[in-house]
Each structure stands twice: as structure tokens, then as C-alpha cells.
Design a protein around this motif. Structure first.
Motif, PDB file in Angstrom:
ATOM      1  N   LYS A   1       0.872  -1.179   0.000  1.00 55.85           N
ATOM      2  CA  LYS A   1       0.000   0.000   0.000  1.00 55.85           C
ATOM      3  C   LYS A   1       0.901   1.218   0.000  1.00 55.85           C
ATOM      4  CE  LYS A   1      -3.728  -2.401   2.113  1.00 55.85           C
ATOM      5  NZ  LYS A   1      -4.979  -2.334   2.754  1.00 55.85           N
ATOM      6  N   ILE A   2       0.718   2.084  -1.000  1.00 56.78           N
ATOM      7  CA  ILE A   2       1.668   3.172  -1.232  1.00 56.78           C
ATOM      8  C   ILE A   2       0.945   4.509  -1.369  1.00 56.78           C
ATOM      9  CG2 ILE A   2       3.433   1.743  -2.275  1.00 56.78           C
ATOM     10  CD1 ILE A   2       1.359   3.795  -4.533  1.00 56.78           C
ATOM     11  N   VAL A   3       1.751   5.572  -1.327  1.00 59.43           N
ATOM     12  CA  VAL A   3       1.300   6.927  -1.600  1.00 59.43           C
ATOM     13  C   VAL A   3       2.260   7.505  -2.633  1.00 59.43           C
ATOM     14  CG1 VAL A   3       0.862   9.220  -0.635  1.00 59.43           C
ATOM     15  CG2 VAL A   3       0.456   7.190   0.753  1.00 59.43           C
ATOM     16  N   THR A   4       1.705   8.136  -3.690  1.00 55.38           N
ATOM     17  CA  THR A   4       2.553   8.732  -4.720  1.00 55.38           C
ATOM     18  C   THR A   4       2.925  10.152  -4.316  1.00 55.38           C
ATOM     19  OG1 THR A   4       0.717   9.649  -5.976  1.00 55.38           O
ATOM     20  CG2 THR A   4       1.406   7.389  -6.506  1.00 55.38           C
ATOM     21  N   ILE A   5       3.826  10.767  -5.089  1.00 51.02           N
ATOM     22  CA  ILE A   5       4.233  12.141  -4.811  1.00 51.02           C
ATOM     23  C   ILE A   5       3.077  13.109  -5.036  1.00 51.02           C
ATOM     24  CG2 ILE A   5       6.691  11.809  -5.202  1.00 51.02           C
ATOM     25  CD1 ILE A   5       6.323  12.855  -8.018  1.00 51.02           C
ATOM     26  N   GLY A   6       2.061  12.696  -5.781  1.00 49.37           N
ATOM     27  CA  GLY A   6       0.879  13.529  -6.003  1.00 49.37           C
ATOM     28  C   GLY A   6      -0.198  13.320  -4.954  1.00 49.37           C
ATOM     29  N   GLY A   7       0.010  12.374  -4.032  1.00 48.49           N
ATOM     30  CA  GLY A   7      -0.953  12.141  -2.956  1.00 48.49           C
ATOM     31  C   GLY A   7      -1.942  11.022  -3.235  1.00 48.49           C
ATOM     32  N   LEU A   8      -1.782  10.279  -4.324  1.00 52.67           N
ATOM     33  CA  LEU A   8      -2.679   9.170  -4.645  1.00 52.67           C
ATOM     34  C   LEU A   8      -2.368   7.983  -3.739  1.00 52.67           C
ATOM     35  CD1 LEU A   8      -4.746   7.981  -6.823  1.00 52.67           C
ATOM     36  CD2 LEU A   8      -2.710   6.890  -7.735  1.00 52.67           C
TER      37      LEU A   8
END
Length: 89
Positions: free
Chosen positions: A45-52
Motif C-alpha cells: 500500500k503506497i502513496v505517490t508524490i501527487g498524494g494518490l
């Protein structure tokens, strides 16, 4: 000779301070980010640099397919991953 040491000494001191206060911590952070991005695996489970927020559905050498909450699949570059929240084991 004293004039040379008097002018170069403060410059050397300033360089050493910049190295230990700015450059070295940034290099450590960059190394940790690269290590995290290279250890990504399916199910994380991750978070991208754009907040997704999403879950890794598949992973390639340079790209990651992320499954979002609404079931859509989005393709991102691996370097766009900012944080790993948890792993699904």
C-alpha cells in the motif's frame, strides 16, 4: 602567509558546515528513498508524490500499476512512489 590562512580558513569552515548540515543529510534521505523504491513489491500500500493512495497491482523495472479504491488501474513511474504505508503478506 597569515593573510592567506585568514581568508581561506573561514571559507573552509563554511564549506564543512554546509556539508554536515545540508549535503550529507540530503544524501542520506536520497539513499533511503532509492532503497524504498527498489524494494517495492506487489500488494504494498503506497502513496505517490501527487498524494494518490493505492495498492501495487503489478510492478515492472521502471513502472508500477496502482489499483485505486474505485477499482481503476493507473500506471506510474517507479520514482513517483513517495511512501510505503504497509505490505500485504
Amino acid at each position: 602567509m597569515e593573510g592567506l590562512v585568514g581568508t581561506i580558513g573561514p571559507l573552509l569552515l563554511m564549506f564543512v558546515l554546509f556539508y554536515f548540515l545540508l549535503i550529507r543529510p540530503q544524501q542520506k534521505r536520497q539513499k533511503n528513498v532509492q532503497q524504498m523504491q527498489s524494494s517495492l513489491k506487489k500488494g504494498d500500500k503506497i502513496v505517490t508524490i501527487g498524494g494518490l493512495h493505492g495498492t501495487i497491482d503489478s510492478i515492472d523495472e521502471d513502472t508500477v500499476v496502482i489499483k485505486c479504491g474505485d477499482g481503476s488501474h493507473l500506471t506510474y513511474d517507479r520514482v513517483a512512489i513517495r511512501d510505503v504505508k504497509s505490505s500485504e503478506d
